[in-house]
Design a protein around this motif. Structure first.
Motif, PDB file in Angstrom:
ATOM      1  N   THR A 178       4.038   8.563   4.680  1.00  0.00           N
ATOM      2  CA  THR A 178       4.902   8.197   5.616  1.00  0.00           C
ATOM      3  C   THR A 178       5.709   9.352   6.274  1.00  0.00           C
ATOM      4  OG1 THR A 178       6.555   7.417   4.435  1.00  0.00           O
ATOM      5  CG2 THR A 178       4.919   5.886   4.838  1.00  0.00           C
ATOM      6  N   GLN A 236       0.870  -1.101   0.026  1.00  0.00           N
ATOM      7  CA  GLN A 236       0.127  -0.131  -0.122  1.00  0.00           C
ATOM      8  C   GLN A 236       0.763   1.114   0.039  1.00  0.00           C
ATOM      9  OE1 GLN A 236      -3.563  -0.105  -0.114  1.00  0.00           O
ATOM     10  NE2 GLN A 236      -3.101  -1.998  -0.639  1.00  0.00           N
ATOM     11  N   SER A 237       0.526   1.990  -0.942  1.00  0.00           N
ATOM     12  CA  SER A 237       1.505   3.465  -0.911  1.00  0.00           C
ATOM     13  C   SER A 237       0.409   4.292  -0.198  1.00  0.00           C
ATOM     14  CB  SER A 237       1.788   3.980  -2.516  1.00  0.00           C
ATOM     15  OG  SER A 237       0.468   4.128  -2.953  1.00  0.00           O
ATOM     16  N   GLU A 267      10.560   6.114   2.827  1.00  0.00           N
ATOM     17  CA  GLU A 267      11.360   6.631   1.881  1.00  0.00           C
ATOM     18  C   GLU A 267      11.754   8.109   2.299  1.00  0.00           C
ATOM     19  OE1 GLU A 267      10.158   6.460  -2.186  1.00  0.00           O
ATOM     20  OE2 GLU A 267       9.250   4.475  -1.888  1.00  0.00           O
ATOM     21  N   VAL A 310       5.746  10.702   0.394  1.00  0.00           N
ATOM     22  CA  VAL A 310       4.807   9.577  -0.100  1.00  0.00           C
ATOM     23  C   VAL A 310       5.886   8.274  -0.379  1.00  0.00           C
ATOM     24  CG1 VAL A 310       3.193   8.797  -1.887  1.00  0.00           C
ATOM     25  CG2 VAL A 310       3.148  11.255  -0.970  1.00  0.00           C
ATOM     26  N   SER A 311       5.442   7.313   0.101  1.00  0.00           N
ATOM     27  CA  SER A 311       6.178   5.879  -0.074  1.00  0.00           C
ATOM     28  C   SER A 311       5.270   5.111  -0.899  1.00  0.00           C
ATOM     29  CB  SER A 311       6.657   5.446   1.401  1.00  0.00           C
ATOM     30  OG  SER A 311       7.664   6.319   2.076  1.00  0.00           O
ATOM     31  N   GLY A 312       6.127   4.401  -1.912  1.00  0.00           N
ATOM     32  CA  GLY A 312       5.654   3.351  -2.297  1.00  0.00           C
ATOM     33  C   GLY A 312       5.056   2.151  -1.587  1.00  0.00           C
ATOM     34  N   ASP A 313       5.684   1.948  -0.349  1.00  0.00           N
ATOM     35  CA  ASP A 313       5.060   0.905   0.437  1.00  0.00           C
ATOM     36  C   ASP A 313       5.233   1.516   1.862  1.00  0.00           C
ATOM     37  OD1 ASP A 313       5.058  -1.356   2.265  1.00  0.00           O
ATOM     38  OD2 ASP A 313       6.437  -2.454   1.037  1.00  0.00           O
ATOM     39  N   VAL A 314       3.892   1.569   2.468  1.00  0.00           N
ATOM     40  CA  VAL A 314       4.035   2.357   3.838  1.00  0.00           C
ATOM     41  C   VAL A 314       4.756   1.645   4.824  1.00  0.00           C
ATOM     42  CG1 VAL A 314       1.870   3.849   3.390  1.00  0.00           C
ATOM     43  CG2 VAL A 314       1.788   1.470   4.477  1.00  0.00           C
TER      44      VAL A 314
END
Length: 75
Positions: free
Chosen positions: A16, A12-13, A36, A28-32
């Motif tokens: 974070t 789920q993006s 990042e 914003v992260s590609g995977d919470v």
């Protein structure tokens, strides 16, 4: 013959906290589950603060300090 389909859950993006140890910005992260670096920390050359990085043998005391010019306030 029986066929089994495993539904692999997609990451789920979303928003974070920045992966830089001392940064309080949001990104914003590609995977919470794997934060990042925010754009400013990435540009400044900050390192992501992860368990794996902490356990590396070459880590020094200041290794994960934020490298941004504005990281620790005005001096």
């Amino acid at each position: 013959m029986m066929s089994v389909t495993l539904n692999k859950q997609q990451p789920q993006s979303g928003y974070t906290g920045c992966a830089c140890r001392d940064c309080m910005d949001t990104t914003v992260s590609g995977d919470v589950t794997k934060p990042e670096l925010c754009g400013l920390c990435e540009d400044a050359g900050c390192e992501s603060f992860t368990v794996e990085a902490m356990q590396a043998s070459d880590v020094t005391a200041g290794h994960f300090e934020c490298q941004r010019d504005d990281a620790y306030g005005d001096e």
